[in-house]
Design a protein around this motif. Structure first.
Motif: not given
Length: 883
Positions: A334-336, A350, A356, A359, A378, A381, A384
């Protein structure tokens, strides 16, 4: 005491206990403390009813429903017994549908050997937590979370010195400083402490330094904690999970938190922390770092992208600058980093984040090439978000994101559809709004999501041609407004049986409104304004419909307004302005208790507005616009007296917008003389617009009771009489337009109390006297007063003469014709009476002098004649000004 009396009392007591099968009175608790555990559990069970709604989490089921008296309680669901003694040592009834009160005499407290007790996710009906919980001396685990307890946490909880885990969260309880001091002082064995949503506003942050050093989990979310988190205030060497989110902590982010050796989860979201992240950390094993919605700044330190164990990084909504670093490990799921001030391009590293699932980089200054190979890897994912960045699309790359469910590309400056969407089979939400996508919608878009698509937003683009066919029957939200779509509303809309919001406004759609739309019981918002739809509004609104907003403004609809609109019991906004709809005033809409906005302007309504047919009509109406129709008769006084929402002024009311999470109500309105479209409507906006009709008679004084009014427009009617001084009570009024009527008399000096008034239009009336001065009246120019020949004083060039200011101008023929009463007595009758009285008086005087009557009689006749003439003049002047 006699023997028979004693027997009777014993028998009565026994029957009372046997009959009730409920928790025993507190006076008996000591006597029955040796009650067998199974009997105690049976009585405990009978003190509650079972309701599925009592448990929030899923799955849930009634564990106690399977309890049977013919089986030992150690075999019952949720019951744990000691293998050697058969004593009940554990009771887990989480999510078991229990509903009822827990009182201090409950037989639950007859289980002194309990070590673990979990009653989470039930409904105890606002019970206080009984102090008897403090008698469970062997208790190591206590969980009463999400179970509708209320009041203060009792200090007896601090007596449970063996507690290892205490969870009282999500009940809205109150903990005061003395109890908090005893809890953290006595419960030295605690490893888990969870008090989320407990009111701790009286607790000072520095008391946190006294927490047990054995704590591994501390969760104090939404506890109204406030103040500075001083460095080294949390010296918790064993802490693994620290959650202080959604409080009001301020000051610098404590760097000491990043030196806690065992910390794996740090959550400080939704506070007011400032400053940068530490540039270096040592010996930290973070898995989750959540610092979103603070005021943190600076650049992103390199250790954020170099931490091998980090799975979740949430820095959303801060003020970080600079570029995103090179990711060295693939642990992130998790990337925010959304809503910061990051710039530059996304690093190719990335592509290394193969695990992930989310994103989210929206609302930065990033340059992103969507379709490049870095995204092709990804495969996991699901979310997005690249909105509000500079995004380019490479449609030559062919790859799929097979698990993608949510794609946010609004405000991204893209001009075409991302072709990789063709291969997404699980897409649920697609937002491509506010871009430059032009041409027709590709046919393949209708098959995106393989029937899973429920949200599609293509607002504010350059789309042309017919409305696209979307094949998903699960569609709930469709936004295609502000394009140039043509043709009719397609029939597939009727297949979307769960549709909640349909916004096709500001296009060039033609044809008729499909009947299935008004037959829906799910549809909440129907926005078809500013198209070329014709025909009538379908007449069959379902009885149990869910409509909240119906906006059909700016089409070519005709015919009457269907009475079945009265079935829309949840309707808040109805706007059918600028059509060709006819009929009389829809008085039956007054029964809609939630209606806040009614706009029927610029149609073909006609006739008088009769008396209301409901006891309290339009109680929540805030905005009514019936302008530019053919209404006539007197202003509807009996409606004005019931507009409760316009009478109540709540200055402490927070600024809120009308609408819901998915659709913000918007409105076309004449405000301060300008026709504007409000993209959002504040709930404090209140206005009345009855302009451009044929209303006559006087303005009612009751208008002065509508104290929350922001705007009042009665222009272009045939109103007569004085301007009511009660309008001076409307201290929130920002615009007042009474122009182009036949109002007379002076401008009330009370209007100078309207200190919020920005626009005043009184032109083209028959007003007289001195223009008031002071406050806002010193800002209005000549245009506010033109064509009132009897007005004088600034800003007009006509100075005031005392005599001229008091005397009204002589009536004109037009006035004579329009100021007649319903009984026919007006200026003409006054003039005739005046003339006849004068002639009659002269004739009588002549006769009296001729026949030689006494002088005193002559004087009396002259005096009566003089009085009659003055009275006629006075009455004529009053009628000219008031009726």
């Amino acid at each position: 005491m006699g023997r028979s009396t004693w027997k009777y009392q014993v028998f009565f007591l026994f029957c009372l206990i046997l009959h009730s099968q409920l928790p025993f009175p507190s006076s008996l608790s000591t006597s029955f403390s040796s009650m067998p555990p199974c009997s105690a559990l049976l009585h405990f069970n009978k003190s509650f009813s079972l309701r599925k709604s009592a448990s929030f989490y899923h799955p849930s089921y009634p564990k106690t429903a399977s309890w049977q008296e013919d089986k030992h309680c150690c075999t019952w669901d949720g019951v744990e017994c000691d293998k050697n003694t058969s004593l009940v040592v554990g009771l887990d009834l989480t999510s078991s549908w229990l509903f009822g009160n827990i009182l201090s005499n409950n037989t639950l407290f007859f289980l002194p050997s309990l070590r673990r007790l979990n009653l989470a996710d039930n409904h105890f009906n606002g019970s206080l937590i009984p102090s008897e919980f403090g008698n469970f001396k062997s208790l190591t685990h206590l969980n009463l979370s999400l179970s509708v307890f209320s009041g203060q946490i009792p200090f007896e909880i601090s007596q449970l010195s063996s507690l290892v885990s205490l969870d009282l969260s999500k009940n809205g309880l109150l903990v005061k400083a003395p109890v908090w001091k005893r809890v953290i002082g006595n419960l030295t064995q605690l490893r888990e402490l969870l008090l989320d949503r407990t009111n701790m506003s009286s607790i000072r942050p520095n008391s946190l330094m006294n927490l047990s050093s054995s704590l591994t989990t501390l969760s104090l979310r939404y506890c109204d904690l406030r103040g500075k988190l001083e460095n080294y205030i949390l010296c918790l060497p064993s802490i693994q999970t620290l959650d202080l989110s959604s409080n009001s902590f301020s000051g610098l982010l404590p760097s000491s938190l990043f030196n806690l050796p065992n910390l794996s989860t740090l959550d400080l979201r939704y506070n007011q922390l400032v400053g940068p992240l530490p540039s270096h950390i040592s010996g930290m094993n973070l898995i989750v770092l959540s610092l979103s919605s603070n005021f943190l700044n600076g650049t992103l330190p390199s250790w954020l992208s170099s931490m091998p164990s980090l799975e979740s990084l949430d820095l959303y909504g801060n003020q970080f600058v600079g570029e995103i670093g090179e990711f060295k490990y693939n642990s992130l799921k998790y990337l925010n980093l959304g809503y910061n001030k990051l710039h530059g391009s996304i690093s190719r590293s990335v592509s290394r984040l193969v695990n992930l699932t989310t994103l989210y980089l929206s609302s930065n200054n990033l340059s992103i090439m969507l379709g490049s190979e870095m995204f092709s890897k990804l495969k996991n994912l699901e979310i997005l978000g690249l909105s509000n960045n500079s995004v380019s699309i490479n449609n030559n790359a062919t790859y799929a994101l097979p698990n993608l469910q949510y794609l946010y590309l609004d405000y991204s400056n893209i001009s075409e559809f991302p072709i990789f969407l063709r291969l997404t089979t699980n897409l649920q939400s697609l937002d491509l709004s506010n871009n430059r996508i032009y041409g027709q919608v590709p046919r393949w878009l209708g098959d995106v999501g393989n029937n899973s698509l429920d949200y599609v937003d293509l607002r504010n683009n350059l789309l042309q041609g017919p409305f696209p066919i979307l094949n998903s029957s699960n569609l709930r939200f469709i936004f295609f407004s502000r394009n140039n779509l043509t043709g009719e509303i397609p029939s597939f809309i009727c297949n979307a049986t769960y549709l909640q919001v349909l916004d096709l406004s500001h296009n060039n759609l033609s044809g008729m409104i499909p009947k299935c739309l008004v037959n829906s019981t799910f549809l909440s918002v129907l926005d078809l304004r500013m198209n070329s739809l014709h025909g009538t509004i379908p007449a069959t609104f379902a009885i149990r419909n869910n409509f909240r907003n119906i906006n059909l403004n700016g089409n070519q609809l005709e015919g009457p307004l269907p009475p079945s609109l009265a079935n829309c019991r949840d309707l808040e906004v109805l706007d059918i302005g600028n059509n060709k709809i006819n009929g009389t005033f829809p008085y039956w809409l007054g029964s809609l208790q939630k209606l806040q906005v009614l706009v029927i302007r610029s149609n073909r309504f006609q006739g008088r507005i009769g008396n209301p047919k409901t006891k309290i009509p339009f109680p929540n109406l805030r905005i009514i616009d019936i302008s530019n129709n053919q209404f006539n008769g007197l202003l509807p006084i009996k409606y004005f007296k019931y507009l409760k929402a316009m009478m109540n002024v709540n200055e402490s009311e927070a600024l809120k917008y009308m609408g819901d999470n998915y659709y913000h109500d918007s409105l076309n309105i004449i405000m301060k003389g300008q026709y504007i479209e409000m993209e959002r409507v504040l709930t404090v906006l209140t206005s009345i617009d009855f302009s451009s009709n044929g209303f006559k008679g006087e303005m009612p004084k009751i208008i002065g009771s509508l104290k929350s009014l922001k705007g009042l427009n009665f222009s272009y009617n045939n109103l007569i009489g004085y301007i009511p001084s009660s309008i001076g009570n409307l201290t929130n009024l920002e615009w007042l337009d009474l122009s182009f009527n036949k109002l007379s008399g002076e401008i009330p000096s009370q209007l100078t109390d309207l200190t919020s008034l920005a626009v005043l239009k009184l032109s083209h009336n028959q007003l007289t006297g001195h223009i008031p001065s002071g406050n806002q009246f010193n800002t209005f120019n000549n245009d506010s007063y033109t064509n009132n020949s009897g007005l004088c004083g600034l800003p007009l060039s006509r100075t005031c003469d005392n005599h001229e200011a008091k005397q009204p101008p002589p009536p004109t023929l037009q006035q004579d014709e329009n100021l007649e009463h319903e009984n026919g007595f007006g200026w003409q009758a006054v003039s005739i009476g005046y003339a006849c009285g004068t002639i009659f008086g002269m004739f009588m005087g002549y006769l009296m002098f001729k026949i030689g009557k006494p002088k005193c009689l002559v004087r009396m006749v002259k005096l009566e004649q003089h009085i009659m003439i003055r009275r006629l003049k006075k009455n004529a002047h009053k009628r000219g000004g008031r009726r």
